[in-house]
Enzyme design. Sequence first.
Site: not given
Length: 257
Positions: A65, A108, A111, A131
Amino acid sequence: MSYTSILTETRGRVGLITLNRPQAMNALNGTLLGELVAALAAFDADPAISAIVITGSERAFAAGADIKEMAESTAVEMLAGSFVEQFDGIRKIKKPVIAAVSGYALGGGCELAMSCDMIVASEMAKFGQPEVTIGVIPGAGGTQRLARAVGKAIAMEMVLNNRMLSAAEAAQFGLVNHVVPVERYLDEALALAAELAGRAPLAVRLGKEAVNKAFELPLAEGLEAERRAFYMLFATEDQKEGMKAFVEKRKPDWIGK
Ligand code: CO8
């Protein structure tokens, strides 16, 4: 439709989406994620397309992200916004989706790759959930999909201690389907997608749905869902054609009905 953070093209019956924020290692900001979900939905709705490939660059599939966009967010803004919820749009795609991954697939990005149905990785691919190094945890399925894909021991190391997997390790732990030299990973993913695009579309669609149910339902319910889908396929013309072609020793001609 024109996009600013992704590129789209078609290769025969395959739709190709390239994440295109090279200046930020393809970090997923709101614009990119919205465009990605829109492009996936458009290919899903296009009868000329039967499979989809998502890729990034050789250096980065996606580095997670967009930290700069998220840094000042409050919990209330995260809750009220739909940034992470957009990931649900990826899960709703009915056609098979392949991630062609090289370089960093982090946070992300990892993911996103795991949200696809198959992963073809280059030898330069690196998978991680870093993260914890910025004070949070995965928020788009990382803890759940990773634990299912690689098991608890490796998932814990990745989520709690930023262990990164090389492409070879990702293959060893069952996270990816194939690892190929960097010059060939995209072609390999496109070839795999073309192969899927040449198969009976409704069988592929229900097969995808059924395998996904294995991660969502208790065994008895999953088996029941599989059986219903199996029976339903006997209502299709492609089932008649497929079995007739086998008996007649010829290639089937699928019509997707
Ligand atoms: N967000 C924003 N910008 C980024 C990101 C990111 N995730 N990753 C890299 N960039 C930017 C850098 O800031 C840099 O920009 P600038 O030149 O303007 O400073 C540029 O990309 C190049 O990066 P580096 O100079 O750092 O390149 P290196 O080769 O030295 O390092 C790394 C590459 C290892 C990928 C490094 O950039 C890095 O560690 N990036 C962050 C990885 C990370 O922590 N990812 C997790 C983010 S959190 C997350 O994903 C939570 C998911 C929750 C739900 C997701 C829904 C979509």
